[in-house]
Design a protein around this motif. Sequence first.
Motif, PDB file in Angstrom:
ATOM      1  N   ALA A 128       0.870  -1.174   0.000  1.00 56.16           N
ATOM      2  CA  ALA A 128       0.000   0.000   0.000  1.00 56.16           C
ATOM      3  C   ALA A 128       0.906   1.222   0.000  1.00 56.16           C
ATOM      4  CB  ALA A 128      -0.927  -0.014   1.212  1.00 56.16           C
ATOM      5  N   SER A 129       0.318   2.398   0.087  1.00 53.01           N
ATOM      6  CA  SER A 129       1.119   3.618   0.025  1.00 53.01           C
ATOM      7  C   SER A 129       2.072   3.755   1.213  1.00 53.01           C
ATOM      8  CB  SER A 129       0.213   4.839  -0.062  1.00 53.01           C
ATOM      9  OG  SER A 129      -0.603   4.918   1.096  1.00 53.01           O
ATOM     10  N   ASN A 130       1.736   3.146   2.349  1.00 52.68           N
ATOM     11  CA  ASN A 130       2.582   3.334   3.535  1.00 52.68           C
ATOM     12  C   ASN A 130       3.155   2.034   4.106  1.00 52.68           C
ATOM     13  OD1 ASN A 130       0.129   2.375   4.478  1.00 52.68           O
ATOM     14  ND2 ASN A 130       0.216   3.581   6.352  1.00 52.68           N
ATOM     15  N   ILE A 171       2.791 -12.776   9.965  1.00 53.58           N
ATOM     16  CA  ILE A 171       2.864 -11.514   9.207  1.00 53.58           C
ATOM     17  C   ILE A 171       4.125 -10.744   9.582  1.00 53.58           C
ATOM     18  CG2 ILE A 171       1.508 -10.248  10.912  1.00 53.58           C
ATOM     19  CD1 ILE A 171       0.289  -8.654   8.581  1.00 53.58           C
ATOM     20  N   ILE A 172       4.721 -10.103   8.590  1.00 56.53           N
ATOM     21  CA  ILE A 172       5.849  -9.203   8.833  1.00 56.53           C
ATOM     22  C   ILE A 172       5.919  -8.190   7.699  1.00 56.53           C
ATOM     23  CG2 ILE A 172       7.597 -10.631   7.686  1.00 56.53           C
ATOM     24  CD1 ILE A 172       9.498  -9.743  10.070  1.00 56.53           C
ATOM     25  N   GLY A 173       6.359  -6.985   8.020  1.00 62.05           N
ATOM     26  CA  GLY A 173       6.470  -5.966   6.992  1.00 62.05           C
ATOM     27  C   GLY A 173       7.110  -4.704   7.508  1.00 62.05           C
ATOM     28  N   ILE A 174       7.163  -3.701   6.643  1.00 60.66           N
ATOM     29  CA  ILE A 174       7.684  -2.377   6.986  1.00 60.66           C
ATOM     30  C   ILE A 174       6.571  -1.364   6.776  1.00 60.66           C
ATOM     31  CG2 ILE A 174       9.273  -0.517   6.350  1.00 60.66           C
ATOM     32  CD1 ILE A 174      11.315  -2.574   5.562  1.00 60.66           C
ATOM     33  N   LYS A 175       6.371  -0.515   7.791  1.00 62.16           N
ATOM     34  CA  LYS A 175       5.427   0.594   7.686  1.00 62.16           C
ATOM     35  C   LYS A 175       6.253   1.873   7.596  1.00 62.16           C
ATOM     36  CE  LYS A 175       1.418   2.755   9.692  1.00 62.16           C
ATOM     37  NZ  LYS A 175       0.406   2.722  10.722  1.00 62.16           N
ATOM     38  N   PHE A 176       5.973   2.676   6.575  1.00 66.60           N
ATOM     39  CA  PHE A 176       6.701   3.912   6.356  1.00 66.60           C
ATOM     40  C   PHE A 176       5.952   5.092   6.954  1.00 66.60           C
ATOM     41  CE2 PHE A 176       7.625   1.024   2.844  1.00 66.60           C
ATOM     42  CZ  PHE A 176       9.003   0.974   2.910  1.00 66.60           C
ATOM     43  N   GLU A 177       6.725   6.036   7.506  1.00 63.87           N
ATOM     44  CA  GLU A 177       6.127   7.269   7.995  1.00 63.87           C
ATOM     45  C   GLU A 177       5.874   8.176   6.803  1.00 63.87           C
ATOM     46  OE1 GLU A 177       8.587   8.977  11.037  1.00 63.87           O
ATOM     47  OE2 GLU A 177       8.662   7.105  12.153  1.00 63.87           O
ATOM     48  N   SER A 178       4.851   9.015   6.917  1.00 63.30           N
ATOM     49  CA  SER A 178       4.503   9.910   5.790  1.00 63.30           C
ATOM     50  C   SER A 178       5.520  11.001   5.606  1.00 63.30           C
ATOM     51  CB  SER A 178       3.146  10.553   6.036  1.00 63.30           C
ATOM     52  OG  SER A 178       2.184   9.530   6.074  1.00 63.30           O
TER      53      SER A 178
END
Length: 178
Positions: A128-130, A171-178
Motif C-alpha cells: 500500500a502507500s505506507n 505476518i511481517i512488513g515495513i510501515k513507512f512514515e509519511s
Amino acid sequence: MAQTKKSARRPCFMDQEVHRKLQELADKKKMSLYDYTNYLLESALEIENSGVGLENLKELMIVLGRIAQNYKGIIVIAPFSTLSTPSEWRDLGKRLGIIAKESFSNERDSVIKMCKSLLQVFGYVQEASNYVRVVSPSLMSDNTLNNLKELLEGILESSSLKGSVFWDKGIIGIKFES
C-alpha cells in the motif's frame, strides 16, 4: 526459441501498442508475430502452472535486472542457514539496502522492491502507500520472524526513509512514515 507449429490460427484481440511492441520484438528475433506470441504465451503458462505467479516473477526480475545493470560490487549467494546471529541478518539487510539504493533512482521504490523480492518467498506480498508486508502461515516460527525482522530493519537502516518493522505470528512488513 519455439519451433513453428502448424495449427489452426485463432483470432486474438489485443491493444494496438502491445501488438506494435510484440511485432518489434518478433522482428528482432527473426520470428513471425504468430510464433513469437505463442512462444511468450506458452512460457507464461508454463511459469503459472509451476505455481509461480507472473506478477511475483516480474518484480523479482526487475530487481535482479536493475542490480545486474547498476551494481558494481560482488554479490555472493549463500543459503540463509549460513547466518546464525541477529547481527548477521541485520548486516545482510544493510548490504541489500545499499545494493538496492545503487540500483534504483527512487530510494523508496528501491526499498519496497527489495523487500517485496525477499518476502515473496514466504507468501503473498501486499503493498500500500505506507507499507509492504507478507502474510503467510510459514511465518509462525519465532526464529524466522526474528531473523526477517533483523533483515528488514537492516534494509531500513541503510536508507534515509523513516519507518518501522512490524510483525506478529504469520505476518511481517515495513510501515513507512509519511
